[in-house]
Design an enzyme around this catalytic site. Structure first.
Site, PDB file in Angstrom:
ATOM      1  N   CYS A 172       0.832  -1.202   0.000  1.00  0.00           N
ATOM      2  CA  CYS A 172       0.000   0.000   0.000  1.00  0.00           C
ATOM      3  C   CYS A 172       0.867   1.253   0.000  1.00  0.00           C
ATOM      4  CB  CYS A 172      -0.977  -0.030   1.169  1.00  0.00           C
ATOM      5  SG  CYS A 172      -2.332   1.169   1.009  1.00  0.00           S
ATOM      6  N   HIS A 176      -3.551  -5.614   1.174  1.00  0.00           N
ATOM      7  CA  HIS A 176      -2.840  -5.831   2.433  1.00  0.00           C
ATOM      8  C   HIS A 176      -2.818  -7.314   2.839  1.00  0.00           C
ATOM      9  CE1 HIS A 176      -2.325  -1.648   4.016  1.00  0.00           C
ATOM     10  NE2 HIS A 176      -3.303  -1.408   3.155  1.00  0.00           N
ATOM     11  N   GLU A 185      -0.885  -8.636   5.044  1.00  0.00           N
ATOM     12  CA  GLU A 185      -0.652  -8.713   6.495  1.00  0.00           C
ATOM     13  C   GLU A 185      -1.938  -8.525   7.292  1.00  0.00           C
ATOM     14  OE1 GLU A 185      -1.062  -4.378   6.092  1.00  0.00           O
ATOM     15  OE2 GLU A 185      -0.338  -5.992   4.803  1.00  0.00           O
TER      16      GLU A 185
END
Length: 273
Positions: free
Chosen positions: A103, A232, A234
């Site tokens: 990002c 994302h 994570e």
């Protein structure tokens, strides 16, 4: 010895904790390091195998997402040696190590010119990420197609992913058609937003949440060792992160962990063996 990962934070980065947690889950040894620690020479990139630029809002996105941060990194000198921090980053790449930008981190990689890195040339800005076509911040889950022919280390063996996005400036753009054609021909387009019913890359909103050209959601450099993506991984480190986890069975192979596990395995195979 575990692969050592430097997870950068400071100046508006806000995803460092979940990034470090995800790395620890797949067997890495993450360390959250403030950018000032690199500039003051308290920490050195030479001690790590993986450099992570997490998501967030570097410098409040002043001058454009990650633009001010890119300027800082490009011109900063390490206080203890006088060497350019950017030279240490290039040395890190030349040593065969890995970099991931997620990002805001992806925005930083393109503003630094580390992506697309054609023919091993870094520093020239050929692509960018700009305001979403919707004119607003997008926070939703998206389906992604993985390019099977890409050299990307992080996506080896993967075909289709479902990750969240949360950004206001995620529209991928290229300097000209020549750059786009090179990305295609050299298989450096790693991820594309797809329509959930057809499974094909789409520019239809909201499946393509920002209007990216060719539905591009992530690219890598020529070596496949530098990877930038807007979604994302994570943020999907456990089955309960999935928006329908109470109604659908979610396999561990679907989690964002797979991106980081591939990185850890690559480091173990090539740098620690």
């Amino acid at each position: 010895m575990k692969p050592r990962a430097l997870v950068l934070f400071g100046y508006g980065i806000n995803c460092e904790l979940e990034t470090a947690h995800t790395l620890a889950l797949v067997g890495a040894e993450p360390e959250i390091v403030h950018l000032s620690e690199l500039i003051y020479g308290e920490k050195s990139l030479r001690d790590y195998h993986l450099l992570c630029f997490p998501g967030g809002f570097l410098d409040g996105d002043h001058l454009g997402a990650a633009q001010a941060a890119a300027h800082r990194l490009r011109h900063a000198r390490i206080r203890t040696s006088g060497e350019r921090l950017m030279d240490h980053i290039l040395e890190f790449i030349q040593a065969g190590k890995l970099i991931i930008g997620i990002c805001n981190g992806f925005q930083l990689l393109v503003k630094l010119g580390l992506l697309p890195g054609f023919d091993g040339h870094y520093g020239e800005r050929l692509v960018s990420l700009t305001y979403n076509d919707s004119g607003r911040f997008e926070d939703r889950w998206v389906w992604l197609k993985v390019n099977q022919e890409s050299p990307c280390v992080f996506t080896r063996g993967l075909k289709k992913l479902y990750f969240p996005v949360r950004h206001g400036e995620g529209k991928f753009m290229v300097q000209n058609e020549e750059v786009l054609n090179k990305l295609v021909a050299r298989q450096q387009i790693v991820l594309q937003y797809i329509h959930p019913r057809t499974g094909k890359p789409t520019e239809e909103y909201p499946y393509n949440p920002n209007g990216s050209v060719m539905a591009i959601a992530g690219i890598c450099d020529a070596t496949g060792r530098i990877f930038g993506l807007m979604p994302h991984p994570e943020a999907f480190n456990h089955t309960t992160n999935h928006p329908r986890w109470t109604r659908e069975e979610v396999s561990e192979d679907e989690l964002g962990l797979v991106i980081f596990r591939n990185a850890v395995e690559y480091i173990q195979e090539t740098l620690l063996s």
